[in-house]
Design a protein around this motif. Structure first.
Motif, mmCIF file in Angstrom:
data_model
loop_
_atom_site.group_PDB
_atom_site.id
_atom_site.type_symbol
_atom_site.label_atom_id
_atom_site.label_comp_id
_atom_site.label_asym_id
_atom_site.label_seq_id
_atom_site.Cartn_x
_atom_site.Cartn_y
_atom_site.Cartn_z
ATOM 1 N N SER A 1 48.754 -17.221 24.798
ATOM 2 C CA SER A 1 48.250 -16.308 24.039
ATOM 3 C C SER A 1 47.970 -16.888 22.742
ATOM 4 O O SER A 1 47.227 -15.868 21.714
ATOM 5 C CB SER A 1 48.983 -15.007 23.852
ATOM 6 O OG SER A 1 49.410 -14.492 25.278
ATOM 7 N N ASN A 2 48.061 -17.944 22.449
ATOM 8 C CA ASN A 2 47.521 -18.844 21.089
ATOM 9 C C ASN A 2 48.352 -18.419 19.908
ATOM 10 O O ASN A 2 47.875 -18.050 18.815
ATOM 11 C CB ASN A 2 46.180 -18.706 20.870
ATOM 12 C CG ASN A 2 45.141 -19.267 21.896
ATOM 13 O OD1 ASN A 2 45.439 -20.234 22.210
ATOM 14 N ND2 ASN A 2 43.953 -18.844 22.012
ATOM 15 N N TYR A 3 49.759 -18.136 20.145
ATOM 16 C CA TYR A 3 50.701 -18.201 19.046
ATOM 17 C C TYR A 3 51.196 -19.549 18.784
ATOM 18 O O TYR A 3 51.311 -20.303 19.724
ATOM 19 C CB TYR A 3 51.696 -16.995 19.476
ATOM 20 C CG TYR A 3 51.484 -15.853 19.533
ATOM 21 C CD1 TYR A 3 51.545 -15.030 18.124
ATOM 22 C CD2 TYR A 3 51.044 -15.085 20.449
ATOM 23 C CE1 TYR A 3 50.997 -13.710 17.908
ATOM 24 C CE2 TYR A 3 50.504 -13.591 20.478
ATOM 25 C CZ TYR A 3 50.661 -13.238 19.002
ATOM 26 O OH TYR A 3 50.305 -11.621 19.035
ATOM 27 N N VAL A 4 51.627 -19.733 17.441
ATOM 28 C CA VAL A 4 51.830 -21.127 17.233
ATOM 29 C C VAL A 4 53.030 -21.184 16.040
ATOM 30 O O VAL A 4 52.661 -20.086 15.385
ATOM 31 C CB VAL A 4 50.667 -21.986 16.596
ATOM 32 C CG1 VAL A 4 49.851 -21.387 15.379
ATOM 33 C CG2 VAL A 4 51.096 -23.361 16.365
ATOM 34 N N LYS A 5 53.810 -21.979 16.033
ATOM 35 C CA LYS A 5 54.842 -22.214 14.878
ATOM 36 C C LYS A 5 55.508 -23.594 15.077
ATOM 37 O O LYS A 5 55.475 -24.039 16.047
ATOM 38 C CB LYS A 5 55.769 -21.208 15.218
ATOM 39 C CG LYS A 5 57.045 -21.272 16.479
ATOM 40 C CD LYS A 5 58.174 -20.242 16.317
ATOM 41 C CE LYS A 5 59.019 -20.652 17.570
ATOM 42 N NZ LYS A 5 60.186 -19.613 17.552
ATOM 43 N N ARG A 6 56.107 -23.959 13.964
ATOM 44 C CA ARG A 6 56.925 -25.134 13.778
ATOM 45 C C ARG A 6 58.218 -24.812 13.785
ATOM 46 O O ARG A 6 58.513 -24.079 12.917
ATOM 47 C CB ARG A 6 56.063 -26.155 13.105
ATOM 48 C CG ARG A 6 56.162 -25.551 11.510
ATOM 49 C CD ARG A 6 55.619 -26.765 10.651
ATOM 50 N NE ARG A 6 55.462 -26.749 9.311
ATOM 51 C CZ ARG A 6 56.188 -26.678 8.318
ATOM 52 N NH1 ARG A 6 57.416 -27.154 8.681
ATOM 53 N NH2 ARG A 6 55.989 -26.329 7.215
ATOM 54 N N THR B 1 61.696 -19.830 21.369
ATOM 55 C CA THR B 1 60.647 -18.946 20.877
ATOM 56 C C THR B 1 60.639 -17.744 21.715
ATOM 57 O O THR B 1 61.181 -17.650 22.862
ATOM 58 C CB THR B 1 59.169 -19.509 21.068
ATOM 59 O OG1 THR B 1 58.188 -18.739 20.473
ATOM 60 C CG2 THR B 1 58.621 -19.657 22.605
ATOM 61 N N LYS B 2 60.250 -16.601 20.956
ATOM 62 C CA LYS B 2 60.160 -15.301 21.501
ATOM 63 C C LYS B 2 58.692 -15.082 22.031
ATOM 64 O O LYS B 2 57.883 -15.243 21.018
ATOM 65 C CB LYS B 2 60.688 -14.372 20.771
ATOM 66 C CG LYS B 2 60.575 -12.827 21.115
ATOM 67 C CD LYS B 2 61.203 -11.967 20.059
ATOM 68 C CE LYS B 2 61.279 -10.617 20.549
ATOM 69 N NZ LYS B 2 61.638 -9.429 19.642
ATOM 70 N N PRO C 1 52.782 -22.359 10.464
ATOM 71 C CA PRO C 1 53.890 -21.579 9.908
ATOM 72 C C PRO C 1 55.337 -22.109 10.694
ATOM 73 O O PRO C 1 55.493 -22.276 11.570
ATOM 74 C CB PRO C 1 53.630 -20.128 10.344
ATOM 75 C CG PRO C 1 52.759 -20.359 11.540
ATOM 76 C CD PRO C 1 52.057 -21.636 11.512
ATOM 77 N N LYS C 2 56.185 -22.173 9.513
ATOM 78 C CA LYS C 2 57.690 -22.674 9.940
ATOM 79 C C LYS C 2 58.441 -21.539 10.154
ATOM 80 O O LYS C 2 58.601 -20.492 9.283
ATOM 81 C CB LYS C 2 58.291 -23.344 8.917
ATOM 82 C CG LYS C 2 59.631 -24.160 9.570
ATOM 83 C CD LYS C 2 60.246 -25.183 8.362
ATOM 84 C CE LYS C 2 61.636 -25.461 8.776
ATOM 85 N NZ LYS C 2 61.983 -26.377 7.611
ATOM 86 N N MET C 3 59.146 -21.250 11.208
ATOM 87 C CA MET C 3 60.014 -19.997 11.925
ATOM 88 C C MET C 3 60.954 -20.599 12.192
ATOM 89 O O MET C 3 61.191 -21.536 13.235
ATOM 90 C CB MET C 3 58.865 -19.175 12.668
ATOM 91 C CG MET C 3 57.620 -18.651 11.857
ATOM 92 S SD MET C 3 56.529 -17.504 12.898
ATOM 93 C CE MET C 3 55.328 -17.018 11.892
ATOM 94 N N GLY C 4 61.848 -19.606 12.584
ATOM 95 C CA GLY C 4 63.149 -19.653 13.424
ATOM 96 C C GLY C 4 62.952 -19.761 15.001
ATOM 97 O O GLY C 4 61.734 -19.518 15.346
ATOM 98 N N ARG C 5 64.093 -19.993 15.621
ATOM 99 C CA ARG C 5 64.103 -20.409 17.173
ATOM 100 C C ARG C 5 63.355 -18.864 17.823
ATOM 101 O O ARG C 5 62.773 -18.990 18.796
ATOM 102 C CB ARG C 5 65.299 -20.693 17.515
ATOM 103 C CG ARG C 5 65.706 -22.221 17.362
ATOM 104 C CD ARG C 5 66.686 -22.641 18.221
ATOM 105 N NE ARG C 5 67.970 -21.410 17.994
ATOM 106 C CZ ARG C 5 68.638 -20.597 18.841
ATOM 107 N NH1 ARG C 5 67.894 -20.605 19.973
ATOM 108 N NH2 ARG C 5 69.560 -19.911 18.544
ATOM 109 N N THR C 6 63.774 -17.626 17.194
ATOM 110 C CA THR C 6 63.527 -16.458 17.915
ATOM 111 C C THR C 6 62.347 -15.979 17.388
ATOM 112 O O THR C 6 62.171 -14.677 18.061
ATOM 113 C CB THR C 6 64.550 -15.632 17.630
ATOM 114 O OG1 THR C 6 64.755 -15.237 16.235
ATOM 115 C CG2 THR C 6 65.982 -16.249 18.404
ATOM 116 N N ALA C 7 61.577 -16.635 16.501
ATOM 117 C CA ALA C 7 60.382 -16.054 15.938
ATOM 118 C C ALA C 7 59.355 -16.289 17.285
ATOM 119 O O ALA C 7 59.309 -17.159 17.834
ATOM 120 C CB ALA C 7 59.988 -16.460 14.668
#
Length: 807
Positions: free
Chosen positions: A511-516, A535-536, A573-579
């Motif tokens: 669904s084109n969500y991205v994070k690092r 990732t959540k 965007p830098k986020m946590g594991r559960t983001a």
């Protein structure tokens, strides 16, 4: 009216009004320059500061005495030495007590003397002050004729022209002032560094400014912070003028989503700066900030900036630095030398102080020599009298009065007037043998002291040795650690300048969500585990891609539609594991049904290389990397696709090795790269492998080293490593060989990677579980085998993507 003026008067003269105005303005300007705005190069003080300290010294308001009301100090200074307004005197007194203004405060204040928020000091009737120990050093030896004095403003008293300071105050505390047509702005420095520079100048008089900069690193502000680069410092120290960039000390607490400012640039108004940051946040100039709190106290500055969920702390930090937390400090090292304003370089400033100390020590030594010689002269007479006690007593006893006694003593023993007067005033108790021994010891000590003082006055090296010893003593008493750091100047502030290079894991979903996330978040574990949540996902979404990259890497992102986009890792965007992550449309202009299927790091580009691509239907092509230098924000075409085909994988090749294509059904083919001719970006490519009706290409591997192994991973979490030499080269567009058995247990192949023994592999499932394990945990097996469990999957979950973290 002119006829009323007597023709014989000699009290009138005719002048041009412009000449009179010019001369009057020059006189006024010189009065401001010399008597108010500029510091003396010797003691680094303006007249008002010098008079305040001298007045406090006269009143014995030392560091060991009690604090005195500032109104009393201001009144004494104004009434005796400085006939100006009390507010200007009190402002100067208060500044000398401010720890955020002076690196080494000269006054020890008690009460409210202002703050970095711009708050003014309390009224002088409420505050108290005394000299600090450093301030006392400014007046050291002033009672030993070390400096010249002049009459005060009403000729009732005298005041020193300059203070005999032991400290190089002009550099230690700096100075700022605006005169008529000129200004000075000298930054504070670290005492230990300046003393080391002075000692170097004493030992090596012909040293250069560059040599001195080995000791004097640069300004050292009382408020700390960081100086960016050394070029401005070098300009200031060699020419007397320069500009330095001063940046706040900033900490990022990623786990808390906070940016904390602990040190501000020198002379920055904290409250005003916080308000301006808040204004920019409200205006949208700075994004990603939720709240700003000032938690500063007496221990120091602490401004807490809370970030919005999903905000990139490094990007926000960069915006703050660019707009608010970095300022330029212009250095103008101008001071009065022999009453004339001059711009000086670092060596000239240090030499001027040494010349002053040389004069002070010489005059002090002469004063002490005169006193010691006078005392020795008296003791010589006293010792002679003790040798002739009976005769001396007889003369004194037989004299009619003291005057006759002195005359008799001078006649009998050739005493001087001073010696005779002292002998006449002696008490009988001083005639004891013990007293005589004490006088002899004192005389011997005086003889040694006189010899030492005479040596200092006649031998320049001895004089410089005294100065050096006193400087070392000053350093031992007052030296402290540098507060301002000097950091490398990497040019214009960009995102990359302020973002630490960090190994990251990047996750994209269907669904084109991205994070690092930081790679260190995931510790390596034994193969076969379920891993941890990476990732959540929202309902119906699944992980499509995971890859490893550094925050500073430029990445080419290839999609299933054959498009390629370019981005910087830190833009994600830098986020946590559960983001869940952030919508990729904010960083990549993807279509609704477009997914990233391959990532290439441009750092891998080196000379004549190609991007080799393979599609789901088995087409392969090579395109020079130079064709991908200029990529639009909307992306560019990387490969033309037939209807129903998709770009599956991309790798960098150099034209000298082989390529290996693997399929979802477990087949593989290896052939020489040069069987695929180079093509442009718009080309479709050539056939790479013959596929069965229900098979699809799973991945592409560049074979450059047969010592590596081919890692094959299936959707149910099984995998194996097989030596690359087991895959014999064939001609392009063959059916290939069996690589792995795609049984019901294994499922289809999802990834192929070339790995070495020291690599790590990162596997991620469609439901967001992630496992990092050592490559050598996966056993080496032959072709056409089942493999071992690499990752445990539950229920309908499947391995979605695999990436390699090089050793």
């Amino acid at each position: 009216m002119s006829s009323d003026i007597p023709e014989t008067t000699d009290q009138l003269r005719t002048v041009r009004i412009e000449d009179e105005m010019e001369q009057s303005y020059i006189d006024y300007a010189m009065s401001v320059i010399a008597g108010r705005a500029l510091p003396d190069v010797r003691d680094g003080l303006k007249p008002v500061q010098k008079r305040i300290l001298y007045s406090m010294g006269e009143a014995n308001i030392t560091s060991n005495a009690g604090h005195r009301k500032c109104s009393n100090i201001v009144g004494d200074t104004m009434g005796k030495y400085h006939p100006h307004g009390d507010s200007s005197i009190y402002d100067a007194l208060a500044r000398m007590a401010q720890e955020f203004s002076l690196r080494y405060p000269l006054v020890d204040g008690q009460g409210n003397f202002g703050s970095v928020d711009g708050d003014p000091p309390a009224a002088m009737r409420y505050t108290e002050a005394r000299m600090s120990p450093v301030g006392e050093e400014m007046l050291a030896d002033i009672d030993k004729e070390t400096v010249d004095f002049q009459a005060n403003y009403d000729d009732r008293l005298t005041e020193p022209l300059v203070l005999p300071t032991k400290l190089p105050n002009l550099l230690l505390n700096g100075s700022s002032g605006i005169a008529v047509g000129m200004s000075t702005n000298i930054p504070p420095h670290n005492l230990g560094e300046v003393v080391d520079g002075l000692i170097r100048l004493i030992e090596t008089p012909d040293c250069t400014v560059s040599d001195l900069m080995e000791d004097v690193q640069g300004p050292d502000f009382p408020t700390g912070a960081n100086i960016v680069g050394r070029s401005g410092i070098y300009d200031a120290y060699t020419t007397g003028r320069g500009k330095v960039r001063v940046r706040a000390e900033i900490e990022i607490e990623e786990s808390e989503g906070k940016i904390i400012v602990t040190e501000l640039p020198y002379q920055e108004n904290k409250a005003r700066r916080i308000k301006r940051i808040a204004d920019d946040v409200n205006d949208g100039t700075i994004e990603g900030i939720r709240d700003i709190r000032d938690e500063s106290d007496r221990d120091g500055v602490r401004v807490v900036i809370e970030l919005k969920r999903g905000a990139n702390p490094d990007v926000v930090k960069n915006q703050l630095v660019k707009h608010h937390l970095e300022r330029t400090f212009s250095i103008i090292m101008l001071a009065l030398v022999d009453g004339q304003p001059r711009i000086l370089d670092l060596k000239q400033l240090l030499k001027s102080f040494l010349d002053h100390r040389r004069d002070v020590v010489r005059r002090r030594s002469q004063h002490e020599l005169d006193e010691a010689s006078e005392r020795a002269h008296v003791l010589e007479g006293r010792l002679l009298a003790l040798e002739n006690t009976d005769e001396v007593v007889e003369i004194v006893r037989n004299a009619e009065d003291r005057s006759a006694a002195k005359t008799g003593l001078k006649s009998a023993f050739d005493f001087t007037e001073r010696q005779a007067d002292h002998i006449v005033r002696m008490q009988l108790g001083s005639l004891t043998s013990l007293e005589t021994e004490a006088i002899e010891d004192e005389y011997d000590d005086l003889t040694v002291e006189i010899e030492r003082l005479e040596t200092i006055l006649t031998d320049e090296s001895e004089l410089l040795g005294v100065i050096k010893d006193e400087l070392c003593e000053i350093k031992a008493n007052y030296d402290d650690d540098r507060r301002t750091s000097i950091v490398e100047d990497v040019g214009t502030v960009t995102h990359e300048d302020l973002i630490p290079e960090e190994e990251s894991i990047v996750v994209l979903t269907e669904s084109n969500y991205v994070k690092r996330m930081s790679l260190s978040t995931f510790d390596a574990q034994h193969r076969g585990g379920k891993g941890i949540i990476g990732t959540k996902l929202k309902d119906g979404d699944r992980v499509s891609t995971v890859f490893h990259a550094s925050t500073h890497d430029y990445l080419l992102c290839f999609t299933n539609h054959g498009q390629v986009y370019q981005l910087k890792t830190y833009d994600l965007p830098k986020m946590g594991r559960t983001a869940r992550g952030k919508s990729a449309v904010n960083v990549l202009n993807l279509a609704s049904d477009e997914d990233v299927t391959a990532i290439v790091n441009t750092d891998a580009f080196n000379g004549d290389q190609w991007l080799t691509m393979v599609t789901k239907q088995g087409y392969i092509k090579r395109t020079p990397t130079d064709d991908f230098n200029n990529i639009l924000s909307t992306g560019i075409r990387a490969v033309s696709l037939e209807e129903g085909d998709e770009l599956v994988d991309v790798t960098v090749t150099d034209g000298s090795g082989d390529v290996l294509i693997g399929t979802e059904g477990g087949c593989s083919i290896r052939f020489s790269e040069d069987e695929v001719r180079p093509m442009g970006r718009s080309a479709r490519g050539v056939n790479g492998i013959k596929l069965t009706d229900d098979d699809r290409v799973a991945g592409l591997v560049s074979v450059v080293d047969d010592d590596n192994t081919l890692l094959t991973v299936t959707e149910h979490g099984y995998g194996k490593r097989t030596p690359l030499e087991a895959y014999s080269p064939q001609s392009r567009y063959g059916k290939g060989l069996v690589d792995i058995k795609t049984t019901e247990r294994n499922g289809g192949v999802v990834a192929l990677e070339a790995v070495s023994e020291g690599d790590d592999i990162v596997l991620m499932s469609g439901d967001g579980q992630i496992v990092r394990t050592h490559a050598n945990e996966v056993s080496v097996q032959g072709r056409n085998t089942m493999g071992v469990r690499v990752m445990k999957t539950d229920g309908d979950d499947r391995v979605s993507t695999v990436d390699v973290v090089p050793e």
